[in-house]
Write a protein that holds these residues in place. Sequence first.
Motif, PDB file in Angstrom:
ATOM      1  N   SER A 169     -18.346 -41.850 -28.687  1.00  0.00           N
ATOM      2  CA  SER A 169     -17.467 -41.154 -29.752  1.00  0.00           C
ATOM      3  C   SER A 169     -18.743 -40.297 -30.328  1.00  0.00           C
ATOM      4  O   SER A 169     -19.529 -40.632 -30.967  1.00  0.00           O
ATOM      5  CB  SER A 169     -17.043 -42.248 -30.784  1.00  0.00           C
ATOM      6  N   VAL A 171     -18.763 -36.600 -33.086  1.00  0.00           N
ATOM      7  CA  VAL A 171     -18.353 -35.899 -33.988  1.00  0.00           C
ATOM      8  C   VAL A 171     -17.814 -34.581 -33.747  1.00  0.00           C
ATOM      9  O   VAL A 171     -18.335 -33.813 -32.887  1.00  0.00           O
ATOM     10  CB  VAL A 171     -19.266 -35.512 -35.301  1.00  0.00           C
ATOM     11  N   ASP A 173     -15.610 -32.280 -35.731  1.00  0.00           N
ATOM     12  CA  ASP A 173     -15.155 -31.602 -36.738  1.00  0.00           C
ATOM     13  C   ASP A 173     -16.402 -30.737 -37.452  1.00  0.00           C
ATOM     14  O   ASP A 173     -16.386 -29.947 -38.465  1.00  0.00           O
ATOM     15  CB  ASP A 173     -14.435 -32.178 -37.931  1.00  0.00           C
ATOM     16  N   SER A 233     -15.223 -39.087 -26.771  1.00  0.00           N
ATOM     17  CA  SER A 233     -13.953 -39.030 -27.637  1.00  0.00           C
ATOM     18  C   SER A 233     -14.481 -38.237 -28.993  1.00  0.00           C
ATOM     19  O   SER A 233     -15.434 -38.652 -29.548  1.00  0.00           O
ATOM     20  CB  SER A 233     -13.459 -40.326 -28.049  1.00  0.00           C
ATOM     21  N   ILE A 235     -14.542 -37.786 -32.804  1.00  0.00           N
ATOM     22  CA  ILE A 235     -14.095 -38.380 -34.258  1.00  0.00           C
ATOM     23  C   ILE A 235     -14.477 -37.488 -35.511  1.00  0.00           C
ATOM     24  O   ILE A 235     -15.416 -36.483 -35.320  1.00  0.00           O
ATOM     25  CB  ILE A 235     -15.064 -39.666 -34.315  1.00  0.00           C
ATOM     26  N   PRO A 236     -13.946 -37.664 -36.583  1.00  0.00           N
ATOM     27  CA  PRO A 236     -14.274 -36.739 -37.770  1.00  0.00           C
ATOM     28  C   PRO A 236     -15.700 -37.327 -38.523  1.00  0.00           C
ATOM     29  O   PRO A 236     -16.115 -38.346 -38.229  1.00  0.00           O
ATOM     30  CB  PRO A 236     -13.179 -37.105 -38.682  1.00  0.00           C
ATOM     31  N   THR A 237     -16.094 -36.440 -39.164  1.00  0.00           N
ATOM     32  CA  THR A 237     -17.270 -36.760 -39.921  1.00  0.00           C
ATOM     33  C   THR A 237     -17.202 -38.083 -40.488  1.00  0.00           C
ATOM     34  O   THR A 237     -18.266 -38.755 -40.698  1.00  0.00           O
ATOM     35  CB  THR A 237     -17.775 -35.520 -40.593  1.00  0.00           C
ATOM     36  N   ALA A 238     -16.214 -38.215 -41.207  1.00  0.00           N
ATOM     37  CA  ALA A 238     -15.909 -39.339 -41.957  1.00  0.00           C
ATOM     38  C   ALA A 238     -16.201 -40.575 -41.248  1.00  0.00           C
ATOM     39  O   ALA A 238     -16.364 -41.510 -41.956  1.00  0.00           O
ATOM     40  CB  ALA A 238     -14.519 -39.251 -42.763  1.00  0.00           C
ATOM     41  N   ASP A 239     -15.891 -40.372 -40.141  1.00  0.00           N
ATOM     42  CA  ASP A 239     -16.099 -41.921 -39.206  1.00  0.00           C
ATOM     43  C   ASP A 239     -17.534 -42.067 -38.892  1.00  0.00           C
ATOM     44  O   ASP A 239     -17.928 -43.027 -38.146  1.00  0.00           O
ATOM     45  CB  ASP A 239     -15.179 -41.692 -37.994  1.00  0.00           C
ATOM     46  N   TYR A 240     -18.461 -41.111 -39.260  1.00  0.00           N
ATOM     47  CA  TYR A 240     -19.904 -41.179 -38.894  1.00  0.00           C
ATOM     48  C   TYR A 240     -20.701 -41.047 -40.124  1.00  0.00           C
ATOM     49  O   TYR A 240     -21.301 -39.826 -40.209  1.00  0.00           O
ATOM     50  CB  TYR A 240     -20.136 -40.378 -37.811  1.00  0.00           C
ATOM     51  N   PRO A 241     -20.710 -41.917 -41.123  1.00  0.00           N
ATOM     52  CA  PRO A 241     -21.210 -41.417 -42.400  1.00  0.00           C
ATOM     53  C   PRO A 241     -22.867 -41.371 -42.240  1.00  0.00           C
ATOM     54  O   PRO A 241     -23.423 -42.248 -41.558  1.00  0.00           O
ATOM     55  CB  PRO A 241     -21.122 -42.744 -43.361  1.00  0.00           C
TER      56      PRO A 241
END
Length: 283
Positions: A169, A171, A173, A233, A235-241
Amino acid sequence: MRILIFGKTGQVATELQLQADVVALGRDSADLSDPAACAAVIAASDCDVVINAAAYTAVDRAEQEEAVAHVINGDAPTAMAHACAARGTPFIHISTDYVFAGTGTDPWRVSDPVAPQNAYGRTKLAGEEGVRAAGGQSAILRTSWVFSAHGNNFVKTMLRLSQTRDALSVVADQIGGPTPAADIAKAALSMAQQMLSDPNKGGTHHFGGTPAVSWADFATEIFTQANRAVTVSGIPTADYPTPACRPLNSRMDGTTLETDFNIAQPDWKTGLGCVLKTLEHTI
């Protein structure tokens, strides 16, 4: 052309040493945490051009060590620029897109207002401001998403992960231009030669790979070129702080560099192929 480089083991510094006969200074001979010592090295040298390819680049750690990062990224290049100005030596400083807010979708232009969103960006901006204020002949080259066969970078991380995983997964975005360190080095050497020939050349410029992509798309291209079966896959930045805020927009407008120095933005896919060939039997 006698070139003095601050930095020895970093990605751009390594490429500069591969491409030209230079004097590269590591931490043992030029510690950027001691700006006065860096200035003294320049004053005592017989160089024609100075390139600063060294920096504090631990973006997340800088959130807790901003004072240390400020000395290395802000005070040291400022001292270098003053030393170069005093002896009439052209100075080239490598900077970053992190000096911008990282918003929007348009490529960042040199004339756009700066608004760094993290400690690393603030310290790099301090270095830029110090270099400009020194008053000598200088050029600032902002770049983004640097990769090479050397050191730590996204390409090598993806290849390492692909050894044990068939799905990742990544990022999707954050959009920017992956930039081969080899092309940054080539651009800096061309700028150095041109600045020696024309004392009016300098200024702030952008150099980022084309076309712009997301980290997820970059990863997909890495695995495609490396013939590795890994599913990516997005994922948005929010899912990888992360401790430091990352820019969503790292696109760079290289118009001024092409106009003033006749240096076009690099095709990162070609550069990636060269890096993968070098790494073919190592990762």
